[in-house]
Design an enzyme around this catalytic site. Sequence first.
Site, PDB file in Angstrom:
ATOM      1  N   ASP A  30       0.855  -1.193   0.000  1.00 41.79           N
ATOM      2  CA  ASP A  30       0.000   0.000   0.000  1.00 41.79           C
ATOM      3  C   ASP A  30       0.892   1.244   0.000  1.00 41.79           C
ATOM      4  O   ASP A  30       1.882   1.296   0.738  1.00 41.79           O
ATOM      5  CB  ASP A  30      -0.920  -0.022   1.236  1.00 41.79           C
ATOM      6  CG  ASP A  30      -2.105   0.915   1.090  1.00 41.79           C
ATOM      7  OD1 ASP A  30      -1.896   2.119   0.872  1.00 41.79           O
ATOM      8  OD2 ASP A  30      -3.249   0.437   1.212  1.00 41.79           O
ATOM      9  N   ILE A  31       0.544   2.223  -0.850  1.00 43.00           N
ATOM     10  CA  ILE A  31       1.381   3.436  -0.929  1.00 43.00           C
ATOM     11  C   ILE A  31       1.039   4.448   0.176  1.00 43.00           C
ATOM     12  O   ILE A  31       1.745   5.429   0.345  1.00 43.00           O
ATOM     13  CB  ILE A  31       1.297   4.127  -2.307  1.00 43.00           C
ATOM     14  CG1 ILE A  31      -0.150   4.423  -2.699  1.00 43.00           C
ATOM     15  CG2 ILE A  31       2.013   3.317  -3.369  1.00 43.00           C
ATOM     16  CD1 ILE A  31      -0.279   5.292  -3.953  1.00 43.00           C
ATOM     17  N   HIS A  99     -10.110  -6.045  -2.200  1.00 52.47           N
ATOM     18  CA  HIS A  99      -8.743  -6.150  -1.678  1.00 52.47           C
ATOM     19  C   HIS A  99      -8.776  -6.496  -0.202  1.00 52.47           C
ATOM     20  O   HIS A  99      -9.580  -5.974   0.563  1.00 52.47           O
ATOM     21  CB  HIS A  99      -7.938  -4.867  -1.913  1.00 52.47           C
ATOM     22  CG  HIS A  99      -8.641  -3.608  -1.503  1.00 52.47           C
ATOM     23  ND1 HIS A  99      -9.640  -3.007  -2.261  1.00 52.47           N
ATOM     24  CD2 HIS A  99      -8.506  -2.826  -0.406  1.00 52.47           C
ATOM     25  CE1 HIS A  99     -10.069  -1.927  -1.646  1.00 52.47           C
ATOM     26  NE2 HIS A  99      -9.401  -1.792  -0.510  1.00 52.47           N
ATOM     27  N   HIS A 101      -6.602  -6.153   3.071  1.00 47.62           N
ATOM     28  CA  HIS A 101      -5.444  -5.484   3.677  1.00 47.62           C
ATOM     29  C   HIS A 101      -4.785  -6.466   4.650  1.00 47.62           C
ATOM     30  O   HIS A 101      -5.483  -7.107   5.463  1.00 47.62           O
ATOM     31  CB  HIS A 101      -5.886  -4.283   4.525  1.00 47.62           C
ATOM     32  CG  HIS A 101      -6.555  -3.164   3.794  1.00 47.62           C
ATOM     33  ND1 HIS A 101      -5.901  -2.011   3.436  1.00 47.62           N
ATOM     34  CD2 HIS A 101      -7.846  -2.994   3.388  1.00 47.62           C
ATOM     35  CE1 HIS A 101      -6.743  -1.186   2.844  1.00 47.62           C
ATOM     36  NE2 HIS A 101      -7.936  -1.755   2.808  1.00 47.62           N
TER      37      HIS A 101
HETATM   38  P1  5GP Z   1     -10.007   0.822   1.047  1.00 46.23           P
HETATM   39  O1  5GP Z   1     -10.478   1.959   1.925  1.00 46.23           O
HETATM   40  O2  5GP Z   1     -10.674   0.816  -0.308  1.00 46.23           O
HETATM   41  O3  5GP Z   1     -10.076  -0.507   1.741  1.00 46.23           O
HETATM   42  O4  5GP Z   1      -8.474   1.088   0.811  1.00 46.23           O
HETATM   43  C1  5GP Z   1      -7.890   1.324  -0.429  1.00 46.23           C
HETATM   44  C2  5GP Z   1      -6.402   1.259  -0.229  1.00 46.23           C
HETATM   45  O5  5GP Z   1      -5.781   1.327  -1.487  1.00 46.23           O
HETATM   46  C3  5GP Z   1      -5.855   2.392   0.626  1.00 46.23           C
HETATM   47  O6  5GP Z   1      -5.146   1.858   1.727  1.00 46.23           O
HETATM   48  C4  5GP Z   1      -4.950   3.140  -0.346  1.00 46.23           C
HETATM   49  O7  5GP Z   1      -3.803   3.654   0.279  1.00 46.23           O
HETATM   50  C5  5GP Z   1      -4.604   2.098  -1.364  1.00 46.23           C
HETATM   51  N1  5GP Z   1      -4.306   2.646  -2.669  1.00 46.23           N
HETATM   52  C6  5GP Z   1      -5.067   3.530  -3.368  1.00 46.23           C
HETATM   53  N2  5GP Z   1      -4.482   3.805  -4.555  1.00 46.23           N
HETATM   54  C7  5GP Z   1      -3.341   3.077  -4.610  1.00 46.23           C
HETATM   55  C8  5GP Z   1      -2.303   2.948  -5.598  1.00 46.23           C
HETATM   56  O8  5GP Z   1      -2.327   3.551  -6.682  1.00 46.23           O
HETATM   57  N3  5GP Z   1      -1.276   2.105  -5.298  1.00 46.23           N
HETATM   58  C9  5GP Z   1      -1.225   1.403  -4.121  1.00 46.23           C
HETATM   59  N4  5GP Z   1      -0.152   0.609  -3.931  1.00 46.23           N
HETATM   60  N5  5GP Z   1      -2.179   1.514  -3.167  1.00 46.23           N
HETATM   61  C10 5GP Z   1      -3.224   2.341  -3.405  1.00 46.23           C
END
Ligand code: 5GP
Length: 139
Positions: A30-31, A99, A101
Amino acid sequence: MSDCIFCKIIQGEIPSVKIYEDDCVFAFMDINPISTGHTLIIPKMHAENIWEIPEADLAAIHVASKKIAQAMRNALDPLGVAALQLNGRGVNQLVMHYHLHLIPRTAEGPEIALTKWDLIPGNMAAIQKTGEKIAAALR
Ligand code: 5GP
Ligand code: ZN
């Protein structure tokens, strides 16, 4: 899906720090890491959430999560590893490609939030280094 950032990551159109890949699954750092080692595991075939994802992909993600969590334990020696997965805008799913985490918590790290946290860009050199450590522990 053409406008999905995680599909673009799988295709290599957006760069990522990959740590694991098999026939069905792709895992990368994650970035905006909540903690050192924060990893995302995704199906290669686009599915938005737990209601859409085929059971076989769901199973493959969870089998991969066990391997990656083991590698995290070996590489980072965390206090524990949280597995977290959000479905729908109502719980702040931001990227609409399923996804899981995997979030290790180290001794110096704070408690881990469940559905809401600030997205703070991590240091890419440090993320790359941690990703290499986890990937090496997978081999
Ligand atoms: P959510 O809230 O959808 O579970 O989390 C999405 C996750 O995707 C976040 O932790 C965010 O930092 C990560 N994320 C979003 N865009 C990118 C990206 O372009 N590259 C990577 N490696 N992670 C991303
Ligand atoms: Zn997608």
